[in-house]
Design a protein around this motif. Structure first.
Motif, mmCIF file in Angstrom:
data_model
loop_
_atom_site.group_PDB
_atom_site.id
_atom_site.type_symbol
_atom_site.label_atom_id
_atom_site.label_comp_id
_atom_site.label_asym_id
_atom_site.label_seq_id
_atom_site.Cartn_x
_atom_site.Cartn_y
_atom_site.Cartn_z
ATOM 1 N N HIS A 81 0.844 -1.193 0.000
ATOM 2 C CA HIS A 81 0.000 0.000 0.000
ATOM 3 C C HIS A 81 0.881 1.245 0.000
ATOM 4 C CE1 HIS A 81 0.693 0.490 4.367
ATOM 5 N NE2 HIS A 81 0.548 -0.816 4.435
ATOM 6 N N GLU B 180 -1.773 -2.544 11.168
ATOM 7 C CA GLU B 180 -1.289 -1.907 9.940
ATOM 8 C C GLU B 180 -2.320 -0.888 9.485
ATOM 9 O OE1 GLU B 180 1.590 -2.025 6.569
ATOM 10 O OE2 GLU B 180 1.628 -2.714 8.634
ATOM 11 N N ARG C 24 -3.489 0.824 6.273
ATOM 12 C CA ARG C 24 -3.356 0.609 4.846
ATOM 13 C C ARG C 24 -3.964 1.783 4.090
ATOM 14 N NH1 ARG C 24 -5.717 -3.248 7.405
ATOM 15 N NH2 ARG C 24 -7.483 -3.504 6.012
#
Length: 194
Positions: free
Chosen positions: A47, A190, A192
């Protein structure tokens, strides 16, 4: 030796051992329900925020630092449990970070996943606010997402909080509000950005 190891044979014997332990009054892991690691944790995800600078308004706990400042932008998703060195933990505070993409970029999605497990006081956020900026000073709110999962649920819960649309941004601010339960944790793995 590995050449004589047979998974099916081992698994059958392990299931029998679990039943014997239950009959003896123990409470072993329910191996018959075991499904392996979380599929998202098997492969790195690509990403726009990979390797970008993350600024923390509230620092993560040293007990659950994962990979430090790289954790939220290293492309690695967490597994089924918050203590696998992939989830980053924050105690008694909001989760509030800003990611610098390095230049103004077209974005279409910002999302992150959180985990809840009532017993160890790991909670989903009360609300998530996702904002963007081109200059790092003036932010526009892209989304405000309320949590709809009760903190009274006893079983393990996961929820993704995110935004989809079209915007230009250099900076993304992702703020997850604590649910206010004293001693409570927030864990994410995470952020993204696509």
């Amino acid at each position: 030796p590995s050449e004589v190891k047979k998974w099916d044979n081992f698994h059958t014997r392990a299931l029998q051992a679990v039943n014997i332990l239950r009959e003896q009054g123990y409470n072993p892991f329910p191996l018959e329900k075991e499904i392996g690691d979380k599929p998202e944790s098997y492969q790195k995800v690509n990403h726009l925020a990979i390797g970008k600078k993350v600024t923390y308004a509230n620092l993560y706990s040293n007990h659950y630092a994962a990979q430090g400042e790289k954790t939220l932008v290293d492309g690695v998703r967490g597994g089924w449990m918050y203590n696998d060195d992939r989830w980053q933990g924050f105690i008694d505070c909001d989760f509030d970070v800003t990611i610098d993409l390095g230049k103004e970029t077209d974005i279409k999605q910002v999302c992150a996943e959180f985990i809840q497990l009532k017993g160890p006081y790991v909670w989903l956020p009360k609300q998530v606010i996702i904002s963007s900026s081109v200059d790092g000073e003036h932010y526009d709110t892209l989304a405000t997402v309320d949590n709809d999962i009760s903190p009274d649920i006893e079983t393990l819960q996961f929820k993704e909080f995110g935004w989809e649309g079209n915007a230009k941004a250099r900076y993304i601010r992702y703020k997850a509000l604590s649910n206010g339960i004293a001693g409570g944790w927030l864990f994410t793995d995470e952020i993204r950005i696509k």
